[in-house]
Design a protein around this motif. Structure first.
Motif, PDB file in Angstrom:
ATOM      1  N   UNK A  34       4.413 -10.321  51.782  1.00  8.81           N
ATOM      2  CA  UNK A  34       4.199  -8.943  52.228  1.00  8.81           C
ATOM      3  C   UNK A  34       3.791  -8.007  51.101  1.00  8.81           C
ATOM      4  N   UNK A  35       4.110  -8.363  49.840  1.00 10.62           N
ATOM      5  CA  UNK A  35       3.714  -7.532  48.711  1.00 10.62           C
ATOM      6  C   UNK A  35       4.473  -6.238  48.585  1.00 10.62           C
ATOM      7  N   UNK A  36       5.624  -6.138  49.259  1.00  9.60           N
ATOM      8  CA  UNK A  36       6.409  -4.902  49.240  1.00  9.60           C
ATOM      9  C   UNK A  36       7.847  -5.240  48.847  1.00  9.60           C
ATOM     10  N   UNK A  37       8.392  -4.498  47.897  1.00 14.92           N
ATOM     11  CA  UNK A  37       9.758  -4.726  47.422  1.00 14.92           C
ATOM     12  C   UNK A  37      10.670  -3.612  47.933  1.00 14.92           C
ATOM     13  N   UNK A  38      11.065  -3.722  49.184  1.00 14.00           N
ATOM     14  CA  UNK A  38      11.948  -2.715  49.757  1.00 14.00           C
ATOM     15  C   UNK A  38      13.363  -2.890  49.230  1.00 14.00           C
ATOM     16  N   UNK A  39      14.062  -1.816  48.919  1.00 17.79           N
ATOM     17  CA  UNK A  39      15.445  -1.931  48.425  1.00 17.79           C
ATOM     18  C   UNK A  39      16.372  -2.481  49.494  1.00 17.79           C
ATOM     19  N   UNK A  40      17.326  -3.315  49.056  1.00 16.69           N
ATOM     20  CA  UNK A  40      18.299  -3.878  49.971  1.00 16.69           C
ATOM     21  C   UNK A  40      17.801  -5.049  50.794  1.00 16.69           C
ATOM     22  N   UNK A  41      16.617  -5.558  50.484  1.00 18.87           N
ATOM     23  CA  UNK A  41      16.078  -6.706  51.222  1.00 18.87           C
ATOM     24  C   UNK A  41      16.951  -7.931  50.967  1.00 18.87           C
ATOM     25  N   UNK A  42      17.589  -8.507  51.997  1.00 17.96           N
ATOM     26  CA  UNK A  42      18.487  -9.653  51.778  1.00 17.96           C
ATOM     27  C   UNK A  42      17.792 -10.871  51.204  1.00 17.96           C
ATOM     28  N   UNK A  43      16.501 -11.060  51.500  1.00 19.01           N
ATOM     29  CA  UNK A  43      15.780 -12.193  50.922  1.00 19.01           C
ATOM     30  C   UNK A  43      15.693 -12.077  49.406  1.00 19.01           C
ATOM     31  N   UNK A  44      15.575 -10.870  48.892  1.00 20.87           N
ATOM     32  CA  UNK A  44      15.503 -10.670  47.449  1.00 20.87           C
ATOM     33  C   UNK A  44      16.881 -10.769  46.798  1.00 20.87           C
ATOM     34  N   UNK A  45      17.918 -10.529  47.582  1.00 17.54           N
ATOM     35  CA  UNK A  45      19.278 -10.612  47.063  1.00 17.54           C
ATOM     36  C   UNK A  45      19.743 -12.063  46.950  1.00 17.54           C
ATOM     37  N   UNK A  46      19.431 -12.867  47.964  1.00 15.56           N
ATOM     38  CA  UNK A  46      19.969 -14.228  48.033  1.00 15.56           C
ATOM     39  C   UNK A  46      18.991 -15.313  47.570  1.00 15.56           C
ATOM     40  N   UNK A  47      17.711 -14.984  47.409  1.00 14.95           N
ATOM     41  CA  UNK A  47      16.728 -16.002  47.035  1.00 14.95           C
ATOM     42  C   UNK A  47      15.927 -15.545  45.818  1.00 14.95           C
ATOM     43  N   UNK A  48      15.847 -16.416  44.808  1.00 18.69           N
ATOM     44  CA  UNK A  48      14.951 -16.160  43.679  1.00 18.69           C
ATOM     45  C   UNK A  48      13.500 -16.396  44.094  1.00 18.69           C
ATOM     46  N   UNK A  49      13.302 -17.223  45.090  1.00 15.28           N
ATOM     47  CA  UNK A  49      11.977 -17.457  45.652  1.00 15.28           C
ATOM     48  C   UNK A  49      11.710 -16.332  46.652  1.00 15.28           C
ATOM     49  N   UNK A  50      11.007 -15.295  46.195  1.00 10.40           N
ATOM     50  CA  UNK A  50      10.848 -14.115  47.032  1.00 10.40           C
ATOM     51  C   UNK A  50       9.456 -13.518  46.860  1.00 10.40           C
TER      52      UNK A  50
END
Length: 249
Positions: free
Chosen positions: A180-196
């Protein structure tokens, strides 16, 4: 500039206010919006047509596979629903199997000039990935990469077709988020996965074509085999983030 951002981290329409007082997601982009037109080598119309074709082929393949397996209760012992522990184990096994299969095939497609030129380069026409281009690739690549890989994960994990619906829906949502190319704050995928999103966006850049082959869940094979490229994020003047590659792991 108004912007509707389809964000797969919860299939949420994210609207954010920029410095001019308008609702915008520009403050969370990895690339300025105009780069989708300037750097990508294929039109959005062509991408949509390609994705719809692949979706049709994959749904058809899934239906045929479920018919061969034998009904929605296949994989459940004695017709009883699986426990949460069993389903969690099946998810983990399927994730590891799919990651392993796709890492080595993905890496080989980059190193084999014939396969890259005639198959995988289609996906990399999107130097600036966006949501609905997540599974834009060659139909044959989609078959050997996603369909066969998914079937292998399905069979080895022992999950039922009913459970697999949730697993592959989860995997598809994550794949959309990764592109998606967007780093929204609080995104659970970015919290739990290094592959993001940032991890995979680096791979789509010219300097990243030899790194970060892992998908869709973990980064273990990149770390083990030395193809992991770390990165840092810095705020871009005018809004959004800039990805800075680091030294190889």
């Amino acid at each position: 500039m108004n912007c509707w951002g389809f964000h797969a981290g919860g299939c949420v329409l994210g609207l954010f206010r920029d410095v001019h007082g308008f609702w915008s997601c520009d403050n969370y982009r990895l690339h300025p919006k105009q780069e989708e037109v300037e750097k990508n080598l294929v039109s959005k119309k062509t991408v949509i047509k390609g994705v719809l074709l692949i979706q049709f082929l994959q749904v058809t393949a899934a239906i045929l596979l479920y018919m061969v397996i034998g009904g929605s209760d296949a994989g459940a012992s004695a017709g009883q629903p699986s426990s949460f522990v069993v389903i969690a184990r099946q998810f983990i096994v399927a994730m590891v199997v799919l990651d392993t299969y796709q890492y080595f095939l993905h890496r080989y497609m980059h190193h084999n000039k014939f396969l890259y030129r005639h198959l995988h380069s289609r996906h990399h026409r999107l130097a600036v990935p966006y949501t609905f281009g997540a599974i834009y690739n060659h139909p044959f690549e989609a078959f050997i990469f996603d369909t066969l890989g998914g079937a292998l994960a399905f069979v080895i994990s022992g999950m039922s077709p009913r459970v697999s619906i949730f697993f592959f829906s989860f995997g598809t949502i994550k794949s959309v988020d990764d592109h998606c190319g967007i780093l929204l704050p609080g995104n659970p995928f970015h919290i739990f996965f290094r592959n993001n999103t940032a991890f995979h966006d680096l791979h789509h850049q010219l300097y990243g074509g030899k790194y970060n082959f892992s998908q869709p869940f973990f980064v273990m094979w990149d770390r083990i085999l030395g193809t992991y490229k770390p990165y840092s994020l810095e705020k871009r003047e005018g809004g959004g983030f800039r990805l800075r590659p680091g030294k190889n792991c």
